[in-house]
Design a protein around this motif. Structure first.
Motif, short mmCIF file in Angstrom:
data_model
loop_
_atom_site.label_atom_id
_atom_site.label_comp_id
_atom_site.label_asym_id
_atom_site.label_seq_id
_atom_site.Cartn_x
_atom_site.Cartn_y
_atom_site.Cartn_z
N PHE A 157 24.69 -3.96 32.35
CA PHE A 157 25.50 -3.23 31.37
C PHE A 157 26.60 -4.15 30.82
CE2 PHE A 157 29.42 -0.72 30.73
CZ PHE A 157 29.00 0.13 29.73
N MET A 193 28.06 -4.35 19.64
CA MET A 193 28.94 -3.25 19.22
C MET A 193 28.24 -2.31 18.23
SD MET A 193 31.66 -2.19 20.31
CE MET A 193 32.41 -3.54 21.19
N LEU A 203 23.56 7.54 30.75
CA LEU A 203 24.53 7.13 29.73
C LEU A 203 24.70 5.60 29.73
CD1 LEU A 203 26.66 8.30 27.68
CD2 LEU A 203 28.32 8.16 29.52
N VAL A 204 24.87 5.04 30.93
CA VAL A 204 25.04 3.59 31.05
C VAL A 204 23.77 2.88 30.56
CG1 VAL A 204 25.18 1.75 32.78
CG2 VAL A 204 26.76 3.65 32.88
N MET A 261 33.78 9.84 20.91
CA MET A 261 32.59 10.39 21.57
C MET A 261 32.27 9.59 22.83
SD MET A 261 30.33 12.71 21.60
CE MET A 261 30.41 13.53 20.05
N MET A 268 33.61 -0.39 15.04
CA MET A 268 33.23 0.94 15.54
C MET A 268 34.17 2.00 14.95
SD MET A 268 31.85 1.71 19.22
CE MET A 268 32.71 2.67 20.35
N PHE A 317 26.67 6.25 19.89
CA PHE A 317 27.66 7.32 19.97
C PHE A 317 27.96 8.00 18.62
CE2 PHE A 317 28.54 5.03 23.92
CZ PHE A 317 28.45 6.10 24.81
N THR A 318 27.13 7.70 17.61
CA THR A 318 27.31 8.39 16.33
C THR A 318 26.52 9.70 16.38
OG1 THR A 318 27.56 6.30 15.20
CG2 THR A 318 27.02 8.20 13.83
N PHE A 375 31.90 9.31 28.70
CA PHE A 375 32.14 8.57 29.94
C PHE A 375 33.10 9.33 30.86
CE2 PHE A 375 30.03 4.91 28.08
CZ PHE A 375 29.45 4.33 29.20
N ILE A 432 26.26 0.12 20.19
CA ILE A 432 27.11 1.13 20.85
C ILE A 432 27.55 2.16 19.80
CG2 ILE A 432 29.24 1.51 22.16
CD1 ILE A 432 28.94 -1.34 23.23
N GLU A 433 27.89 1.66 18.64
CA GLU A 433 28.32 2.58 17.56
C GLU A 433 27.19 3.53 17.19
OE1 GLU A 433 29.83 0.65 14.07
OE2 GLU A 433 30.11 2.58 13.06
N VAL A 493 23.49 2.97 26.71
CA VAL A 493 24.39 1.98 26.07
C VAL A 493 23.79 0.58 26.23
CG1 VAL A 493 26.67 0.90 26.20
CG2 VAL A 493 26.47 3.37 26.43
N SER A 516 33.04 7.59 16.79
CA SER A 516 32.11 7.06 17.80
C SER A 516 32.87 6.70 19.06
CB SER A 516 31.39 5.81 17.30
OG SER A 516 30.82 6.04 16.06
N LEU A 560 31.22 12.63 32.34
CA LEU A 560 30.13 12.37 33.28
C LEU A 560 30.57 11.55 34.49
CD1 LEU A 560 27.18 11.80 30.80
CD2 LEU A 560 27.65 13.79 32.20
N TRP A 561 31.21 10.41 34.24
CA TRP A 561 31.63 9.57 35.37
C TRP A 561 32.79 10.20 36.13
CZ3 TRP A 561 29.11 5.79 37.78
CH2 TRP A 561 27.98 5.28 37.14
#
Lengths: 349, 41
Positions: free
Chosen positions: A46, A56, A123-124, B8, B1, A63-64, B13, A59-60, A127, B5, B16-17
């Motif tokens: 990760f 990046m 989730l990890v 979110m 970013m 999470f969009t 994180f 990742i964007e 990503v 985003s 959940l974590w």
């Protein structure tokens, strides 16, 4: 020739052999080492993935929120069937675990850890995969990620080795990662085989014969999916949603038994520290039936509107007809089988 | 970013974590209590 998915058949054979030879405890002991190694390696991967140049963007993208997709029934059904699959809720693994749990164990805590750990690791991993794909193939990233169907569940097997190649000692760590993944998944597979074995066992079938029968039936019924990707896509769709229906049947069994009684007697049992309140009753009584009925009704309605002449066709890969036909055959078989098992078990007692 | 985003990501994180860590701490406390009880016996 087996073209597709030969590995699941091999895994099933190995899982059956493990149960047959009675070495489940060995696997569980190995997992005490392998599961923490998997988590440590996942954290290393990760960190490497998110520090790759261009990560990046991945990742964007991850999470969009695309709000318009919330109007697509497919997204909801896929999300629900994924959860029913990955947490074991739809499989009915509660039955396997309940047989082997002691009264004093904390069912609420264990279930909570299972669900939260599953989603946290997902989730990890999400990503990690998005960062890697966007960093390594920036031009085709969106296309690679969004390829439809179960074929893109292989993303981890394609991109994790590529991610390892960005780290020192990649050969050694790749082997360790996939070995750890193999052992972790094997323990889940064993509980799935054990579920069916236990039912047959309770009905008076000798344990080794039950293990062999479950393994052999699973193996034979898995061959068409292993040989033909269209068949596999059909089975993935039919039984993916089938898990949602199966979870609903379990909820129905709890309703039948009495939700409050089930909660007080079996969930908030002797060893439970985190007690479950009355909100659980409302979820089982109202939310689950409404959710399942609304989602499946929504899917039927859209599918019938979209294809008024072919929705009933059981030979189409993702039609309503293929699901209803296959669920109907299996449910009819199991209703008969249940009657036989109930009679045999009562006679034994 | 974009800000949305990022928000979110933080939300997912944290929930959940955060939830997992709390449950693991409860489990750890229970294990310790159990071994203390056994030692006292």
């Amino acid at each position: 020739m087996i073209l597709f998915g030969g590995q699941p058949l091999l895994s099933l054979a190995i899982g059956t052999m493990i149960l047959y030879r009675g070495v489940v405890r060995g696997i569980e002991r190995a997992n005490r080492l392998f599961v923490p190694s998997l988590v440590v390696l996942l954290v290393v991967l990760f960190l490497r993935a998110v520090t790759l140049p261009g990560a990046m963007k991945g990742i964007e993208s991850f999470f969009t929120v695309w709000w318009e997709t919330l109007l697509d029934y497919h997204v909801w059904l896929d999300a629900l069937s994924q959860n029913a699959w990955s947490t074991g809720a739809g499989w009915g693994l509660i039955l396997t675990y309940s047989v082997y749990m002691k009264n004093r164990e904390d069912a609420v805590l264990n279930s909570g850890i299972t669900a939260f750990a599953n989603h946290s690791i997902s989730l990890v991993s999400g990503v990690m995969i998005f960062s890697t794909v966007y960093a390594l193939v920036p031009v085709r990233a969106a296309q690679v990620i969004s390829e439809p169907g179960p074929l893109n569940t292989g993303l981890a097997f394609i991109w994790i080795p590529q991610l390892f190649s960005q780290l020192p000692g990649s050969y050694f760590f790749s082997i360790l990662f996939f070995l750890a993944l193999f052992f972790a998944s094997m323990s889940s597979l064993i509980s799935m085989i054990e579920l069916a074995v236990r039912v047959l066992n309770d009905a008076g079938v000798a344990r080794n014969r039950a293990i062999f029968s479950v393994g052999a039936i699973g193996f034979i019924m898995g061959i068409p999916s292993a040989m033909n990707s269209a068949f596999f896509l059909n089975q993935d769709w039919v039984w993916g949603i089938g898990l949602v229906v199966s979870g609903a049947i379990f909820a129905f069994a709890v309703l039948w038994f009495g939700v409050s009684q089930f909660r007080e007697h079996y969930i908030n049992a002797e060893g439970t520290d985190v007690r479950i309140g009355k909100w659980y009753d409302a979820i089982v009584k109202y939310l689950i039936p409404v959710e399942v009925t609304a989602l499946i009704g929504w899917w039927f309605w859209v599918a019938i509107q979209a294809d008024p002449n072919g929705w009933w066709n059981p030979l189409r890969i993702e039609s309503v007809g293929t699901c209803l036909f296959q669920w109907g055959v299996v449910v009819s078989f199991f209703v008969g089988f249940n009657w036989w098992i109930a009679r045999t078990t009562l006679e034994d007692q | 970013m974009t800000g949305r985003s990022l928000l979110m990501m933080l939300l997912m994180f944290t929930i959940l974590w955060g939830g997992l860590i709390v449950l693991l701490l409860i489990a750890l406390r229970k294990e310790r209590q159990k071994s203390d009880d056994e030692a006292n016996r």
